[in-house]
Design a protein around this motif. Structure first.
Motif, PDB file in Angstrom:
ATOM      1  N   MET A  78     -32.019  37.140  -1.040  1.00 49.43           N
ATOM      2  CA  MET A  78     -31.975  35.752  -1.527  1.00 49.43           C
ATOM      3  C   MET A  78     -30.616  35.381  -2.125  1.00 49.43           C
ATOM      4  O   MET A  78     -30.161  34.260  -1.972  1.00 49.43           O
ATOM      5  N   HIS A  79     -29.970  36.339  -2.780  1.00 51.82           N
ATOM      6  CA  HIS A  79     -28.656  36.021  -3.382  1.00 51.82           C
ATOM      7  C   HIS A  79     -27.642  35.736  -2.276  1.00 51.82           C
ATOM      8  O   HIS A  79     -26.870  34.778  -2.348  1.00 51.82           O
ATOM      9  N   THR A  99     -34.076  31.737  -7.268  1.00 48.10           N
ATOM     10  CA  THR A  99     -32.833  32.519  -7.175  1.00 48.10           C
ATOM     11  C   THR A  99     -31.722  31.795  -7.937  1.00 48.10           C
ATOM     12  O   THR A  99     -31.483  30.609  -7.704  1.00 48.10           O
TER      13      THR A  99
END
Length: 559
Positions: free
Chosen positions: A290-291, A318
């Protein structure tokens, strides 16, 4: 007719009641028109590299020429593709279709057992696979009809030096490419070079020819190939594009493609529908990071994004997502599983764009119902049947039910599959004599023609938009010598919507939760793994001995 289709009165301005299914005879003709119109526009981007429509034309033609000219494949032969989102994917898909062949999409996370079933069932003669998954192919390829394996590395189309660096890091630093050895395998790049030297003969592609064998569990555990014809996919592309047309700027759209292209939702909604608009598919290879995903989103002025509830929820949770530039975003489409109100509300708050819920099935190519794009707020409905689509609710005896009554949702339209590959009896179970596809979902319709899913008739478990069939999980767990009886059910899960829970009656009292989970890891793809394992002395059953899964799902009765 309109009172039979109350939803037509709710259609947004400019959306037609019917689409022209015959405008394009095949998916290939849509592609070729897009190539002619948008040749120099970007078509696909991944890991910093962009392919234009002209590049896709050249590379897919080379791949098609290799399949026909070098491998001698004949019209209707099947080519399996086993990759995550990467630039090789569209080249392989369009090359296969241009050669008059059928694409078999394969989930790269499949275990050897699952892969073997799909390759044997489809009778695929060629398999294109990313190096990371070559070891799985090596285990079973000899037991299938595959004559040629084509392998490729994630960096292979990124150019020098970037591609070499990506491949080196994946193999030697991240150790994400287990060693494998497949006799006679060809590299994807070499196939393209060989294809350059061959001529691609003209292939007649009919609207009734099968474009994709798209595997789905259907209502029973065994995975079946839904035969999706060129007509089915062209119809669904036309339906989806008619629905979203009002906001579309031709040649300027950038759609974020995070769901894998082997999933019917991304395949039709992103890859095919946006090709018609001359859009750019910005492909995310690993949306689970997700980052990294949010970092990608910050680089690109995207106009549209599709996903499942868990994906949107993950992005919202996030850090940095709220700093993404949403000024160009006008379309967010959620499908594959129910969109939760909390997620839809928060999405709109952060992005200022509504999260529009849609509904479909592999068997409907996939879109059947979509909410109007001008919807102000989340309404809990799956939307209205899209152009040229009929929907109704039927009871157990096949009678059509009135407004407000709950029954099985049935769909009819040009996007409904031809049937299941080589399984006429399974096809007859889901498509009735009048051509209605029985979805297995229980729903109701309000007086305006909006449909709402109430419950599932079948016991399918929906983990992050992927179907998990309890029978399959039960079959795998039942293979363990220490298991006497097992039932698999879906239980609510904050992250994935539902999670798999298995309830086991032990034969061997020393059997542990960890042993069960380890066995599942060996035989099932990640999303099918049981998150919860419970041991009991017996399972609730009917008088004929059928396990009552609903009692295991209902905690008040389970106690």
């Amino acid at each position: 007719m309109s009172n039979e289709r109350p939803w037509l009165a709710e259609y947004p301005a400019g959306v037609p009641a019917e689409i022209d299914v015959n405008e394009f005879p095949s998916v290939v003709s849509v592609l070729e028109k897009a190539i002619d119109t948008y040749r120099d526009r970007p078509a696909f981007a991944n890991l910093g590299k962009v392919l234009t429509y002209g590049d896709i034309d050249r590379l897919s033609r080379q791949f098609a020429a290799y399949l026909v000219g070098e491998l001698g494949l004949k019209k209707g032969d099947r080519v399996a593709i086993m990759m995550p989102n990467c630039l090789q994917y569209p080249v392989a898909i369009f090359g296969t279709l241009r050669a008059g062949l059928t694409v078999v999409n394969v989930n790269p996370m499949y275990t050897a057992r699952e892969l073997k079933h799909q390759l044997v069932d489809s009778g695929a003669s060629v398999l294109v696979v990313l190096d990371n998954f070559g070891h799985t192919v090596q285990e079973v390829v000899a037991e299938t009809s595959v004559k040629q394996v084509i392998t490729t590395g994630l960096g292979d189309m990124l150019g020098f030096p970037k591609g070499s660096i990506v491949n080196f890091v994946l193999r030697h630093v991240k150790k994400m490419v287990p060693d494998y050895d497949i006799a006679g395998a060809t590299r994807f790049r070499d196939a393209l070079v060989i294809g350059q030297l061959k001529t691609l003969p003209a292939v007649q592609i009919g609207s009734d020819d099968i474009a994709f064998l798209q595997y789905t569990g259907g209502t029973t555990g065994i995975s079946k190939g839904a035969m999706l014809s060129h007509r089915n996919l062209v119809a669904n592309m036309q339906q989806a594009s008619a629905w979203i047309n009002a906001n579309i700027r031709l040649g300027e759209e950038i759609i974020i493609t995070a769901l894998p292209l082997y999933h019917i939702f991304a395949l039709t909604a992103n890859c095919l529908a946006f090709m018609k608009f001359g859009g750019l598919n910005y492909m995310i290879t690993n949306p689970k990071d997700m980052h990294g995903f949010v970092k990608e989103l910050k680089k690109v002025p995207f106009t549209a994004i599709t996903g499942v509830n868990t994906l949107f929820n993950g992005l919202l949770n996030t850090p940095g997502f709220d700093q993404v530039d949403f000024s160009k975003l006008h379309l967010t489409l959620g499908g594959g599983m129910a969109v939760q109100r909390a997620v839809a509300d928060r999405w709109k708050q952060v992005t200022k764009v509504p999260l529009i819920e849609a509904y479909g099935l592999t068997e409907t190519s996939p879109a059947a119902c979509i909410n109007p794009l001008d919807l102000k707020d989340y309404n809990g409905a799956i939307g209205l049947p899209i152009p040229s689509t009929d929907a109704c609710l039927k009871d157990e005896d096949g009678r059509t039910l009135a407004t407000g009554e709950v029954g099985e949702l049935c769909i009819k339209g040009p996007q409904v599959m031809k049937g299941y590959w080589q399984r006429p009896e399974e096809t007859a179970k889901v498509i009735d004599g009048e051509g209605w596809l029985h979805t297995g979902d229980m729903a109701k319709m309000d007086e305006r023609g909006y449909f709402y899913i109430v419950d599932r008739k079948k016991d399918m478990i929906l983990v992050s938009g992927f179907n998990v069939y309890p029978n399959e999980v039960e079959d795998v767990i039942a293979m363990m010598p220490g298991v006497l009886e097992v039932a698999a059910v879906g239980v609510p899960d904050e992250k994935s919507g539902e999670a798999v829970k298995v309830v086991i009656v032990r034969k061997d009292p020393s059997l542990t939760v960890e042993q069960v989970k380890a066995h599942a890891r060996e035989n099932l793809t990640g999303y099918k793994h049981p998150k919860y394992v419970e041991f009991r002395t017996d399972l609730p059953k009917t008088n004929v001995g059928k396990i009552l899964r609903r009692e295991l799902r209902d905690p008040s009765r389970a106690a």
